[in-house]
Design a protein around this motif. Structure first.
Motif, PDB file in Angstrom:
ATOM      1  N   LEU A   1       0.831  -1.211   0.000  1.00  0.00           N
ATOM      2  CA  LEU A   1       0.000   0.000   0.000  1.00  0.00           C
ATOM      3  C   LEU A   1       0.865   1.260   0.000  1.00  0.00           C
ATOM      4  CD1 LEU A   1      -2.784  -1.034   2.550  1.00  0.00           C
ATOM      5  CD2 LEU A   1      -3.017  -0.790   0.076  1.00  0.00           C
ATOM      6  N   VAL A   2       1.916   1.251   0.816  1.00  0.00           N
ATOM      7  CA  VAL A   2       2.832   2.394   0.846  1.00  0.00           C
ATOM      8  C   VAL A   2       3.577   2.503  -0.480  1.00  0.00           C
ATOM      9  CG1 VAL A   2       4.924   3.318   1.927  1.00  0.00           C
ATOM     10  CG2 VAL A   2       3.108   2.361   3.358  1.00  0.00           C
TER      11      VAL A   2
ATOM     12  N   LYS B   1       2.651   1.486  -3.415  1.00  0.00           N
ATOM     13  CA  LYS B   1       1.740   1.936  -4.476  1.00  0.00           C
ATOM     14  C   LYS B   1       1.587   3.453  -4.452  1.00  0.00           C
ATOM     15  CE  LYS B   1      -2.991   1.446  -6.186  1.00  0.00           C
ATOM     16  NZ  LYS B   1      -4.318   0.809  -5.968  1.00  0.00           N
ATOM     17  N   ARG B   2       1.396   4.019  -3.260  1.00  0.00           N
ATOM     18  CA  ARG B   2       1.269   5.480  -3.136  1.00  0.00           C
ATOM     19  C   ARG B   2       2.532   6.177  -3.627  1.00  0.00           C
ATOM     20  NH1 ARG B   2      -3.878   7.409  -2.412  1.00  0.00           N
ATOM     21  NH2 ARG B   2      -5.012   6.134  -0.888  1.00  0.00           N
ATOM     22  N   ARG B   3       3.679   5.621  -3.250  1.00  0.00           N
ATOM     23  CA  ARG B   3       4.944   6.242  -3.661  1.00  0.00           C
ATOM     24  C   ARG B   3       5.149   6.110  -5.168  1.00  0.00           C
ATOM     25  NH1 ARG B   3       9.745   4.491  -1.922  1.00  0.00           N
ATOM     26  NH2 ARG B   3      10.551   6.599  -2.083  1.00  0.00           N
TER      27      ARG B   3
ATOM     28  N   ASP C   1       2.641   9.979  -4.749  1.00  0.00           N
ATOM     29  CA  ASP C   1       1.838  10.540  -3.661  1.00  0.00           C
ATOM     30  C   ASP C   1       2.543  10.274  -2.324  1.00  0.00           C
ATOM     31  OD1 ASP C   1      -0.121  11.509  -2.009  1.00  0.00           O
ATOM     32  OD2 ASP C   1      -1.606   9.950  -2.462  1.00  0.00           O
ATOM     33  N   GLU C   2       3.556  11.064  -2.024  1.00  0.00           N
ATOM     34  CA  GLU C   2       4.319  10.863  -0.787  1.00  0.00           C
ATOM     35  C   GLU C   2       3.467  11.147   0.456  1.00  0.00           C
ATOM     36  OE1 GLU C   2       7.224   9.578  -0.372  1.00  0.00           O
ATOM     37  OE2 GLU C   2       7.763   9.405  -2.473  1.00  0.00           O
TER      38      GLU C   2
ATOM     39  N   GLY D   1       0.263  10.678   0.673  1.00  0.00           N
ATOM     40  CA  GLY D   1      -0.611   9.516   0.809  1.00  0.00           C
ATOM     41  C   GLY D   1       0.120   8.333   1.422  1.00  0.00           C
ATOM     42  N   ALA D   2       1.390   8.151   1.039  1.00  0.00           N
ATOM     43  CA  ALA D   2       2.200   7.067   1.605  1.00  0.00           C
ATOM     44  C   ALA D   2       2.394   7.274   3.102  1.00  0.00           C
ATOM     45  CB  ALA D   2       3.550   6.991   0.896  1.00  0.00           C
TER      46      ALA D   2
ATOM     47  N   VAL E   1      -0.898   6.459   4.899  1.00  0.00           N
ATOM     48  CA  VAL E   1      -1.091   5.009   5.032  1.00  0.00           C
ATOM     49  C   VAL E   1      -0.209   4.465   6.156  1.00  0.00           C
ATOM     50  CG1 VAL E   1      -0.718   2.776   3.908  1.00  0.00           C
ATOM     51  CG2 VAL E   1      -1.811   4.629   2.648  1.00  0.00           C
TER      52      VAL E   1
END
Length: 200
Positions: free
Chosen positions: A92-93, A95-97, A101-102, A104-105, A108
């Motif tokens: 999940l982390v 995917k955000r990165r 999307d730091e 968002g990471a 999460v």
């Protein structure tokens, strides 16, 4: 001339592909080797406790080891159930990165840590409240009251660490999402070193 240019282009493409493959292999190894070490280090804490209790127990008294064995098996199972905190958080982390999307990471990661602390507190409370029946299920009733007493003492101490254990598991997943598998290994080494010192 056109043939030479085509050959040069083909050679350049092959070189780039080879370099990209080498870089990918290096990244996989940088994640895989520390992760493998972490899996190897993880059981050392219980092994150290078992060795010290076995060595310094009263002669011909199996009760301390019997109690430790029952409590340790219960704790290993209880903590393993929450291993999803690491395995679910990492992708999940990542995917955000990968999407750039730091923020968002980080969000999460914060959610994972918060959930780990809540679940760890619930787990600690459950282990402390129901330690007697849980240990009976693990067989301490058959090993005698002394073994049962040792098991309860060991379980009480380790149960209090449940929030920290689950937070470490979530942190492991977060760091893997940032392609950092070395820091969790160093943390595991440090925690085992502290445990060893306390045992001594």
């Amino acid at each position: 001339h056109h043939i030479d240019i085509d050959l040069d282009i083909d050679i350049d493409i092959d070189t780039v592909d080879r370099q990209a493959g080498d870089d990918t292999n290096r990244k996989i190894l940088n994640l895989a080797v520390p992760a493998l070490l972490s899996l190897s280090i993880d059981p050392l804490m219980t092994i150290a406790d078992t060795a010290f209790i076995g060595r310094y127990s009263p002669p011909n008294d199996p009760s301390p080891l019997a109690g430790l064995g029952s409590a340790a098996a219960l704790l290993v199972f209880a903590f393993y159930v929450f291993n999803f905190l690491a395995t679910a958080t990492a992708p999940l982390v990542a995917k955000r990165r990968g999407l750039g999307d730091e923020a968002g990471a980080a969000f999460v990661g914060g959610q994972a840590l918060g959930l780990a602390l809540v679940l760890g507190s619930v787990l600690a409370a459950a282990l402390l409240l129901y330690k007697a029946p849980l240990l009976q299920v693990m067989g301490t009733g058959a090993t005698g009251p002394e073994a049962d007493r040792y098991a309860e003492e060991f379980l009480t101490v380790r149960a209090l660490a449940a929030p920290a254990v689950l937070a470490c598991s979530a942190s492991n997943g977060i760091l893997r999402g940032y392609l950092d598998a070395k820091t969790p290994t160093l943390v595991l080494l440090g925690s085992n070193a502290v445990n060893l010192v306390l045992d001594v």
